[in-house]
Design an enzyme around this catalytic site. Sequence first.
Site, PDB file in Angstrom:
ATOM      1  N   LYS A 115       8.147  -0.519   9.743  1.00 17.96           N
ATOM      2  CA  LYS A 115       6.990  -0.089   8.953  1.00 17.96           C
ATOM      3  C   LYS A 115       6.031  -1.267   8.932  1.00 17.96           C
ATOM      4  O   LYS A 115       6.207  -2.225   8.170  1.00 17.96           O
ATOM      5  CB  LYS A 115       7.412   0.288   7.536  1.00 17.96           C
ATOM      6  CG  LYS A 115       6.258   0.830   6.705  1.00 17.96           C
ATOM      7  CD  LYS A 115       6.769   1.409   5.409  1.00 17.96           C
ATOM      8  CE  LYS A 115       5.694   2.146   4.656  1.00 17.96           C
ATOM      9  NZ  LYS A 115       4.485   1.375   4.382  1.00 17.96           N
ATOM     10  N   CYS A 410     -13.500 -23.736 -23.008  1.00 14.70           N
ATOM     11  CA  CYS A 410     -14.598 -23.916 -23.956  1.00 14.70           C
ATOM     12  C   CYS A 410     -14.135 -24.387 -25.332  1.00 14.70           C
ATOM     13  O   CYS A 410     -14.955 -24.679 -26.198  1.00 14.70           O
ATOM     14  CB  CYS A 410     -15.409 -22.625 -24.096  1.00 14.70           C
ATOM     15  SG  CYS A 410     -14.529 -21.327 -24.988  1.00 14.70           S
TER      16      CYS A 410
HETATM   17  S1  IVH Z   1       4.292   7.596   9.787  1.00 20.24           S
HETATM   18  C1  IVH Z   1       3.085  11.458   7.826  1.00 20.24           C
HETATM   19  N1  IVH Z   1       5.224   5.399  10.893  1.00 20.24           N
HETATM   20  O1  IVH Z   1       2.885   3.280   6.235  1.00 20.24           O
HETATM   21  C2  IVH Z   1       3.651  10.155   8.277  1.00 20.24           C
HETATM   22  N2  IVH Z   1       3.705   5.164   9.103  1.00 20.24           N
HETATM   23  O2  IVH Z   1       3.341   4.097   3.466  1.00 20.24           O
HETATM   24  C3  IVH Z   1       2.608   9.119   8.344  1.00 20.24           C
HETATM   25  N3  IVH Z   1       3.138   2.830   8.562  1.00 20.24           N
HETATM   26  O3  IVH Z   1       0.136   5.456   6.011  1.00 20.24           O
HETATM   27  C4  IVH Z   1       3.021   7.776   8.597  1.00 20.24           C
HETATM   28  N4  IVH Z   1       4.384   1.906  10.105  1.00 20.24           N
HETATM   29  O4  IVH Z   1      -0.112   3.288   7.382  1.00 20.24           O
HETATM   30  C5  IVH Z   1       4.426   5.916   9.951  1.00 20.24           C
HETATM   31  N5  IVH Z   1       6.127   3.566  11.996  1.00 20.24           N
HETATM   32  C6  IVH Z   1       5.316   4.075  11.057  1.00 20.24           C
HETATM   33  C7  IVH Z   1       4.554   3.237  10.203  1.00 20.24           C
HETATM   34  C8  IVH Z   1       3.758   3.828   9.229  1.00 20.24           C
HETATM   35  C9  IVH Z   1       3.537   1.690   9.107  1.00 20.24           C
HETATM   36  C10 IVH Z   1       2.212   2.942   7.413  1.00 20.24           C
HETATM   37  C11 IVH Z   1       1.122   3.954   7.579  1.00 20.24           C
HETATM   38  C12 IVH Z   1       1.329   4.932   6.464  1.00 20.24           C
HETATM   39  C13 IVH Z   1       2.034   4.079   5.452  1.00 20.24           C
HETATM   40  C14 IVH Z   1       2.799   4.901   4.455  1.00 20.24           C
END
Ligand code: IVH
Length: 676
Positions: A115, A410
């Site tokens: 993530k 102050c």
């Molecule tokens: S999938 C409907 N995959 O995390 C699913 N998101 O907290 C949409 N993000 O808005 C997201 N890595 O900005 C997905 N491998 C990944 C990701 C990821 C980072 C972010 C993304 C999302 C947020 C959600």
Amino acid sequence: MTPQERVAWLRDEIARHNEAYFIHDAPSIPDADYDAMTRELRALEAEFPELRDENSVSTKVGAPSTNLFKPVVHQETMLSLDNVFDADELRQWSTRVAKSIQRDPESLRFAVEPKIDGLALSIVYVDGSMFQAATRGDGRVGEDVTANVRTIRNVPRTLSGGPRGREEVRGEVFLARDDFLEMNRQQIALGAKEFANPRNAAAGSLRQKDPAVTAKRPLSFLAYQLVDLDGALSFTYYSETIRQLGDWGFLTASESRLEEGAEAMIHRTDWFQEHRHDLRYDIDGVVIKVDDLAQRALLGFTSRAPRWATARKFPPEERTTRLLAIEVSIGRTGRATPYAVLEPVVVAGSTVSMATLHNQDQVVAKDVRPGDLVIVRKAGDVIPEVVAAVREPGKRRARKWTFPTSCPECGQPLVRRDSESDTYCVNPTCPAQLLEQIVHFASRGALDIEGLGEQRVAQLLSEGLIGDVADLFTLRVDDLAALEGFGELSATSLVREIANATSMPLSRLLVGLGIRHVGPVAARELATRFHHLAALAAAPLEALEALDGIGPVIAQSVYQYFREEDNRERIARFSAAGLSLDEPGGATSLEATLAGKVVVVTGSIEGYSRDDAEAAILARGGTSPGSVSKKTYCVVVGEAPGAAKLAKARELGIPVVGASEFETLLATGVWKDPLA
Ligand code: IVH
């Protein structure tokens, strides 16, 4: 606190943190605390259905966009992800998922991906050529950043062997660790400010007015979702779509794995947690997605997130270090925040030498004292905090720390109001507050006056050239050019920047004024509903409370602000200095014929819905609450009026006007006496 009050408080707080994170790229609390608050809010809303509200922040994704870029409505809403916080919760999630599609958790296949801690981006391709790129915004409407995205080197302009029709590719814009370090080295070489962390630097770089600036930043894009807008392609598994993205030329995560069964999937998420610092980019968790698209279709979505995916968030990182001293800083609202001065220590990838202690109660509860060994926590990339003191048996400790009774800046007494956890310096002329207020006024989310940072403001204050934000507009090139560090050129450019700021829309001015509880979201709502500062300043409390997303706390604060003499004077000076004081768009060309007037409508008026009638009144500077009071200017009566409103009008002697006079009232601002 009643559940109702708690829910209101949580919604306010979350909205405030959303603004800080999404609009200012400057998170105000650790991710883990933010997550805890949203979870609590959802739990309360589930427990007390009567407190639910379709506008609650719990149902929204992220924050609305600013007005730097053109809005883009996403074809399909860009959703967020639900979170779990450890292996057990993840196991429960997979059990739930499996059960709802009548499968065994061990029979499911999951994609396990990093993530990435960057910002979400959508890129639409038409017949294989890049057409438009947009940020997520509030999920429904994002910002058009096409010109900037064209400068990102690893984003394909055309899809190799690309398809006909429209394809949308979603993914994350980020700065790889090495690129971030290199970028900060350059910043230092240029004498510019360093970026706090890769995420903020990436967000700031993408949302530049000038694409040439973005082009100089080493941004990358990683794709993780393909939305086949015309339904022309057919896939059975998510993993096939990712392979397709790779074939088209996109970077995809090399650490991603497909895992058979829940236990193998959980095991892989443990691997990510262990190796989080060995990756090329910052990650704040792992994303787990069901691979089978038919199963996904069965699982569906909630209003904010898919049921077929979740994120396992990592716990915040902690280190121990020595607490050297506890000091207190004064913010722009006068809030006195205790903070720890620490022996520098590396936490979550950056050196920490200061950490917040939040407020007096927290220091007491944690009983940390200068000289103690303390645990410091940093989650994501927000302000680090002191968690607790580590007991060292046999070691003598300093005396208990006590909160200062006077302002370190102050010298005036510090005040803690009953029922509040924060302590304030209430001296309206406290120099520390004034400094922070002016810096805020000039900041990017407010009047965006370039070249007016903390140091400059401090200099202008100490030279006696300014004593209030309104004084900025009277600064002259000659005054500035004579100051140390200024020349003719920089003086001229600052005066020009300030002059440019006079045409900023009302919403940005409202942000700049720093009215308590009014952030960009509330400011925009107030500005678009009232259009003119004069109308807003004259608005009765009920009219403010009636607005969407403006709770009683914000309404009261705004109302109070415009009742204070100093503030009225400041606004008069803005007006004299030629500030625009209105919000462009829609009805601004209308004259404020009803400025400050309260017009109640009852029954239906031909050609107007209830909302239209109210909007027409607001657009002319008036307000239109749902009940008659002493302050009502007149009551407009349409078809099938409410008896109670008419009786009340009669009782209070408020003029009652026929619907046929509504247009005249709007145009002239006065009701026509039918007998005259
Ligand atoms: S999938 C409907 N995959 O995390 C699913 N998101 O907290 C949409 N993000 O808005 C997201 N890595 O900005 C997905 N491998 C990944 C990701 C990821 C980072 C972010 C993304 C999302 C947020 C959600």
